[in-house]
Each structure stands twice: as C-alpha cells, then as structure tokens.
Design a protein around this motif. Structure first.
Motif, mmCIF file in Angstrom:
data_model
loop_
_atom_site.group_PDB
_atom_site.id
_atom_site.type_symbol
_atom_site.label_atom_id
_atom_site.label_comp_id
_atom_site.label_asym_id
_atom_site.label_seq_id
_atom_site.Cartn_x
_atom_site.Cartn_y
_atom_site.Cartn_z
ATOM 1 N N LEU A 1 4.029 4.013 12.723
ATOM 2 C CA LEU A 1 3.404 2.833 12.111
ATOM 3 C C LEU A 1 4.121 1.544 12.504
ATOM 4 O O LEU A 1 3.479 0.494 12.634
ATOM 5 C CB LEU A 1 3.377 2.963 10.579
ATOM 6 C CG LEU A 1 2.391 4.005 10.028
ATOM 7 C CD1 LEU A 1 2.450 4.028 8.505
ATOM 8 C CD2 LEU A 1 0.960 3.720 10.490
ATOM 9 N N SER A 2 5.427 1.617 12.732
ATOM 10 C CA SER A 2 6.137 0.376 13.070
ATOM 11 C C SER A 2 5.699 -0.132 14.441
ATOM 12 O O SER A 2 5.759 -1.335 14.704
ATOM 13 C CB SER A 2 7.653 0.562 12.987
ATOM 14 O OG SER A 2 8.084 1.402 14.003
ATOM 15 N N LYS A 3 5.196 0.776 15.280
ATOM 16 C CA LYS A 3 4.680 0.331 16.592
ATOM 17 C C LYS A 3 3.459 -0.574 16.418
ATOM 18 O O LYS A 3 3.091 -1.317 17.320
ATOM 19 C CB LYS A 3 4.262 1.544 17.437
ATOM 20 C CG LYS A 3 5.418 2.383 17.936
ATOM 21 C CD LYS A 3 4.896 3.567 18.755
ATOM 22 C CE LYS A 3 6.001 4.583 18.998
ATOM 23 N NZ LYS A 3 5.472 5.912 19.363
ATOM 24 N N LEU A 4 2.797 -0.466 15.257
ATOM 25 C CA LEU A 4 1.585 -1.250 15.024
ATOM 26 C C LEU A 4 1.902 -2.632 14.454
ATOM 27 O O LEU A 4 1.009 -3.431 14.186
ATOM 28 C CB LEU A 4 0.638 -0.490 14.082
ATOM 29 C CG LEU A 4 0.283 0.928 14.567
ATOM 30 C CD1 LEU A 4 -0.581 1.642 13.538
ATOM 31 C CD2 LEU A 4 -0.441 0.881 15.913
ATOM 32 N N GLY A 5 3.191 -2.886 14.229
ATOM 33 C CA GLY A 5 3.598 -4.235 13.829
ATOM 34 C C GLY A 5 3.495 -4.534 12.341
ATOM 35 O O GLY A 5 3.661 -5.676 11.936
ATOM 36 N N VAL A 6 3.227 -3.517 11.524
ATOM 37 C CA VAL A 6 3.116 -3.755 10.076
ATOM 38 C C VAL A 6 4.502 -3.709 9.423
ATOM 39 O O VAL A 6 5.406 -3.050 9.936
ATOM 40 C CB VAL A 6 2.164 -2.697 9.448
ATOM 41 C CG1 VAL A 6 2.745 -1.291 9.509
ATOM 42 C CG2 VAL A 6 1.792 -3.064 8.007
ATOM 43 N N THR A 7 4.662 -4.426 8.313
ATOM 44 C CA THR A 7 5.922 -4.365 7.561
ATOM 45 C C THR A 7 5.961 -3.056 6.778
ATOM 46 O O THR A 7 4.996 -2.707 6.092
ATOM 47 C CB THR A 7 6.019 -5.565 6.589
ATOM 48 O OG1 THR A 7 5.921 -6.758 7.351
ATOM 49 C CG2 THR A 7 7.329 -5.545 5.809
ATOM 50 N N ILE A 8 7.081 -2.351 6.885
ATOM 51 C CA ILE A 8 7.198 -1.044 6.236
ATOM 52 C C ILE A 8 8.401 -1.027 5.290
ATOM 53 O O ILE A 8 9.499 -1.449 5.653
ATOM 54 C CB ILE A 8 7.371 0.075 7.291
ATOM 55 C CG1 ILE A 8 6.124 0.139 8.173
ATOM 56 C CG2 ILE A 8 7.636 1.435 6.622
ATOM 57 C CD1 ILE A 8 6.299 1.008 9.403
ATOM 58 N N SER A 9 8.147 -0.515 4.077
ATOM 59 C CA SER A 9 9.270 -0.254 3.170
ATOM 60 C C SER A 9 9.456 1.249 3.093
ATOM 61 O O SER A 9 8.508 2.015 3.230
ATOM 62 C CB SER A 9 9.018 -0.855 1.785
ATOM 63 O OG SER A 9 7.799 -0.386 1.241
ATOM 64 N N LYS B 1 -3.167 7.862 10.183
ATOM 65 C CA LYS B 1 -4.572 7.437 10.036
ATOM 66 C C LYS B 1 -4.710 6.545 8.797
ATOM 67 O O LYS B 1 -5.314 5.474 8.845
ATOM 68 C CB LYS B 1 -5.464 8.673 9.922
ATOM 69 C CG LYS B 1 -6.926 8.382 9.816
ATOM 70 C CD LYS B 1 -7.743 9.660 10.068
ATOM 71 C CE LYS B 1 -9.226 9.417 9.879
ATOM 72 N NZ LYS B 1 -9.651 9.496 8.481
ATOM 73 N N ARG B 2 -4.133 6.975 7.686
ATOM 74 C CA ARG B 2 -4.222 6.175 6.450
ATOM 75 C C ARG B 2 -3.480 4.840 6.613
ATOM 76 O O ARG B 2 -3.962 3.797 6.165
ATOM 77 C CB ARG B 2 -3.657 6.971 5.266
ATOM 78 C CG ARG B 2 -3.656 6.229 3.956
ATOM 79 C CD ARG B 2 -5.070 5.884 3.468
ATOM 80 N NE ARG B 2 -5.016 4.932 2.357
ATOM 81 C CZ ARG B 2 -5.770 3.837 2.260
ATOM 82 N NH1 ARG B 2 -6.674 3.561 3.185
ATOM 83 N NH2 ARG B 2 -5.655 3.037 1.243
ATOM 84 N N GLY B 3 -2.335 4.873 7.279
ATOM 85 C CA GLY B 3 -1.597 3.627 7.513
ATOM 86 C C GLY B 3 -2.418 2.653 8.342
ATOM 87 O O GLY B 3 -2.485 1.456 8.042
ATOM 88 N N THR B 4 -3.067 3.176 9.378
ATOM 89 C CA THR B 4 -3.892 2.334 10.247
ATOM 90 C C THR B 4 -5.052 1.726 9.461
ATOM 91 O O THR B 4 -5.390 0.549 9.620
ATOM 92 C CB THR B 4 -4.420 3.186 11.432
ATOM 93 O OG1 THR B 4 -3.301 3.864 12.003
ATOM 94 C CG2 THR B 4 -5.096 2.342 12.487
ATOM 95 N N GLU B 5 -5.629 2.552 8.588
ATOM 96 C CA GLU B 5 -6.716 2.072 7.720
ATOM 97 C C GLU B 5 -6.229 0.929 6.821
ATOM 98 O O GLU B 5 -6.897 -0.094 6.689
ATOM 99 C CB GLU B 5 -7.100 3.221 6.773
ATOM 100 C CG GLU B 5 -8.521 3.721 6.832
ATOM 101 C CD GLU B 5 -8.581 5.052 6.064
ATOM 102 O OE1 GLU B 5 -9.069 6.009 6.673
ATOM 103 O OE2 GLU B 5 -8.121 5.134 4.902
ATOM 104 N N GLY C 1 0.839 -1.209 0.000
ATOM 105 C CA GLY C 1 0.000 0.000 0.000
ATOM 106 C C GLY C 1 0.868 1.251 0.000
ATOM 107 O O GLY C 1 1.820 1.359 0.767
ATOM 108 N N ILE C 2 0.528 2.193 -0.868
ATOM 109 C CA ILE C 2 1.322 3.413 -1.032
ATOM 110 C C ILE C 2 0.928 4.461 0.012
ATOM 111 O O ILE C 2 -0.250 4.755 0.190
ATOM 112 C CB ILE C 2 1.082 4.014 -2.441
ATOM 113 C CG1 ILE C 2 1.447 2.993 -3.519
ATOM 114 C CG2 ILE C 2 1.843 5.326 -2.612
ATOM 115 C CD1 ILE C 2 0.992 3.391 -4.925
ATOM 116 N N LEU C 3 1.926 4.999 0.692
ATOM 117 C CA LEU C 3 1.671 6.098 1.627
ATOM 118 C C LEU C 3 2.690 7.208 1.337
ATOM 119 O O LEU C 3 3.820 7.181 1.831
ATOM 120 C CB LEU C 3 1.789 5.597 3.071
ATOM 121 C CG LEU C 3 1.407 6.588 4.173
ATOM 122 C CD1 LEU C 3 -0.023 7.121 3.989
ATOM 123 C CD2 LEU C 3 1.523 5.944 5.551
#
Ligand code: PMM
Length: 251
Positions: free
Chosen positions: A71-79, A28-32, A5-7
């Motif tokens: 966002l990394s606190k939410l446990g998602v993989t981030i590039s 907010k968009r990342g959480t969504e 997903g693009i942010l």
C-alpha cells in the motif's frame, strides 16, 4: 476532519475480521479506500476485541508487513495499529508513517522510546488492560475526568520519553474498558479532550454501544456519529467504511 480507514488483517476482528485476511484482499480494500478519498489507512494485525487472545510478534508481522509494503507504493499515508515497539519499527521501515498504539505505551515498555526515536506521529489511546481483562476494568468515578487524567499521564510519559509535542495525538479509546454509558459520556464531552491541546481521534465505528445486534447493523449509527462529531473540533474519526463518512462530511 480526517478519515482514518480501518484495515484489519486479522481472522477475528469484531467488524471486519476475515474480510481482509489475505494479502490480496487487504491490498484490494486499501486500494478501494484510496479511491474513496481516505486520508490515512490504519493497518492492524492483532484483534483487540473484548476477550481476544494476543497474537505472537511473528504472526503479527507476517500479517501487516506485506500489506504496508504494497500500500505504501500507492502513496497513501499509513498508520500501524500495534502495541508492540518491534512491529511499529518494522512497519515504519516498510512505509508506515504514524504509530497507533491502543495501549498508549502501557503494553510494551519500549514503545514510547521507539516512537520518539522514529520521530513519527504517535497516537496514544486510553487503555486500562489487555482485551481478556478490559471489561472488568470499566469502573469510573467520573468517566470523563478519569479518562482525561489517565490520558494526561500517558501524554506526560510520551513527552518524557522524547516524543515531540507536535507528534502526539490522543484518543479516548471508545469501547476499551468502557460500557455504553461511559462511551456516550465521552462522546458528549469530547470538547474537553480537545481542550487538552492535542489532536483528538475517535474510533466509535460499528462498536457495540451504538446498538444493533451485529457490527454491520451499526453502520447507519456509525455514520450518524461521524456527522455529530463533525460539529466538534476533533481531528479525525477511525472508521470501517470510508465513502459514507466522506459523504456526510461534505453534505
Ligand atoms: N479501536 C480498535 C482498534 N484500534 N485504535 C484507535 N486509535 N482507536 C480505537 O478506537 C481503536 C483502535 C478496535 O476496533 P477494530 O477491531 O474495528 O479495529
């Protein structure tokens, strides 16, 4: 097939510029996207639309670092979508685990060595030059063969710099120094890229070759493209909306 997903934390990206420019809007968009089942969130702070000016390193860092940290606190993989080695390093320090370099190591001579040292997956995209000049570089003999051979050069440079084979991902760079016919030729021959033996990422979402006057008008075509690509052996697609793409994959 994975969904990236693009942010874009930018005021001027072609499709989502300005929509996630504040820390609050970006988180907010990342959480969504996480709730929609995104596999990787690709955070970028520099627009690469045709004609765009470069942003300074400090500006790029101030846009992406706080967002990645949250966002990394939410446990998602981030590039981290960056052409700068220093930005890649800072992003990895605060939680990004993949480097997405649209220049395939051509924009910053330190990038490949940095990715090798950080030992993260590295996405090498096909690129011929900065956004200001790339449209004038859209000349090919056989676009599929030429892009494959130029990508091969980048793959060999990445390996020579010490990036592990298992950490390399390739991307044909839809819309980068390519006109609509070039982009379609690549998409129609995407299996030839897969045959190189590396995971292939395709970023066609809302780009001009899909038709329509505005990026938002290209959403239906973007989803149709994902549906078509799902029948190929590619690794993933890089897209603006997440849920509609997840839906066509599970339909
Ligand atoms: N396209 C854009 C930016 N980053 N990264 C990869 N790997 N592949 C792409 O096709 C790509 C990218 C430009 O699109 P955006 O402005 O919507 O981010």
């Amino acid at each position: 097939m994975i969904i990236m997903g693009i942010l874009n934390v930018t005021p001027d990206s072609f499709a989502d510029g300005g929509r996630h420019y504040s820390l609050e809007a970006a988180v907010k968009r990342g959480t969504e996207m996480i709730s929609e089942g995104v596999d990787i969130i690709d955070v970028g702070g520099e627009s690469t639309r045709p004609g765009a000016d470069r942003v300074s390193e400090s500006e790029e860092l101030s846009r992406v670092i706080p967002v990645i940290r949250e966002l990394s606190k939410l446990g998602v993989t981030i590039s981290i979508d960056t052409m700068r080695a220093s930005t890649a390093r800072a992003a990895v320090t605060v939680g990004a685990t993949i480097i997405n370099d649209v220049s395939g190591g051509l924009a910053d001579p330190e990038m490949l060595l940095t990715a090798a040292e950080l030992k993260t997956p590295y996405i090498a995209m096909h690129w011929r030059g900065q956004s200001k000049e790339m449209n004038s570089m859209a000349h090919y003999g056989d676009v599929v063969a030429d892009v494959i051979s130029e990508l091969n050069v980048r793959v060999n440079a990445a390996l020579a710099a010490g990036i592990n084979r298992e950490n390399l991902i390739i991307d044909p760079g839809i819309g980068f120094a390519k006109d609509a016919a070039h982009n379609w030729a690549i998409i129609n021959n995407i299996e030839q890229f897969v045959d190189l033996g590396y995971p292939v990422l395709v970023g066609g979402s809302r780009k001009r070759f899909l038709g329509g006057d505005t990026p938002d008008e290209r959403e239906t075509a973007s989803i149709a493209l994902t549906k078509t690509l799902a029948t190929s052996r590619i690794w993933g697609v890089r897209v603006h909306s997440v849920k509609p793409h997840k839906d066509v994959l599970s339909a």
